[in-house]
Design an enzyme around this catalytic site. Sequence first.
Site, short mmCIF file in Angstrom:
data_model
loop_
_atom_site.label_atom_id
_atom_site.label_comp_id
_atom_site.label_asym_id
_atom_site.label_seq_id
_atom_site.Cartn_x
_atom_site.Cartn_y
_atom_site.Cartn_z
N LYS A 134 0.71 4.60 6.82
CA LYS A 134 0.44 5.36 5.63
C LYS A 134 1.05 6.85 5.86
O LYS A 134 2.03 7.11 6.64
CB LYS A 134 -1.05 5.67 5.53
CG LYS A 134 -1.96 4.14 5.85
CD LYS A 134 -2.02 3.45 4.58
CE LYS A 134 -2.91 2.41 4.70
NZ LYS A 134 -2.60 1.32 3.49
N SER A 137 0.95 -1.17 -0.10
CA SER A 137 0.08 0.04 0.05
C SER A 137 0.86 1.23 -0.09
O SER A 137 0.35 2.39 -0.30
CB SER A 137 -1.07 0.05 1.14
OG SER A 137 -0.01 0.26 2.40
#
Length: 284
Positions: A145, A90
């Site tokens: 993230k 990701s």
Amino acid sequence: MTLNFPLLLVIAVAVCGALALVDLVLFAPRRRAAISSYEGQVNEPDPAVLEKLNKEPLLVEYGKSFFPVLFIVLVLRSFLVEPFQIPSGSMKPTLEVGDFILVNKFAYGIRLPVLDTKVIPIGDPQRGDVMVFRYPSEPNINYIKRVVGLPGDTVRYTKEKRLYVNGELVAEKLVGEEPGTLGSVTLYQEKLGQAEHLIRKEMSRYRIEPDRQWTIPAGHYFMMGDNRDNSNDSRYWNDPKIPKDLLGMVPDRNIVGKAFAVWMSWPDPKMSNLPNFSRVGVIH
């Protein structure tokens, strides 16, 4: 069931410390008294007898041996630096599957282990930081993230895959293409705050969704992966247990730390791959 390693480490330190303390207060004085009594009864003490009288219980011996090591690990891991392994793509191309990273645990404040209560505020996350945090829906799972939205910000992501923060289009520059799972992947250089980094978009992969906009509440952050079309992030989280206005938001209490370096890469399967250090460096 996810293993709560911080809790296990705290318990191990507490048990080993308790054994060392009990020995200091209770068992050690008894051993000294027994040795003194024996030496008063004989002219020439037998070294073997002295060794036996001075021998610590096995459990105490192990506890005293492990305590300093576990205590140092606890301090380092809880307050300074903690290692993590990247399990998914990701954050590609910034982080690859199998990267081992280091996370600064004090950049955003000193927190108590296990309780995660901030006791000494030091700094706040900045737009563009790569941050490790506990997933709001399952706090035992760590996510990584990039910080896109700060408290008070308005974030908009369009169906054309463009990002706006507080009404301003986030600057991005075409870098090139690379092979992807569904055709080619386009790489862009994006600037968020002071951070310049690469992001990945699969321009041939269209999502049937409208433009979406979020306003970030106080004490919360909006997170996105650099692999924009392959990231489970603030744009898509949906949990009925979380109030609607907080969906997708990461509360400050869930912050683990700031990722700052890759120190090794070792992709799965481990048995058929060797560790490599070609990706060692600072995380941007």
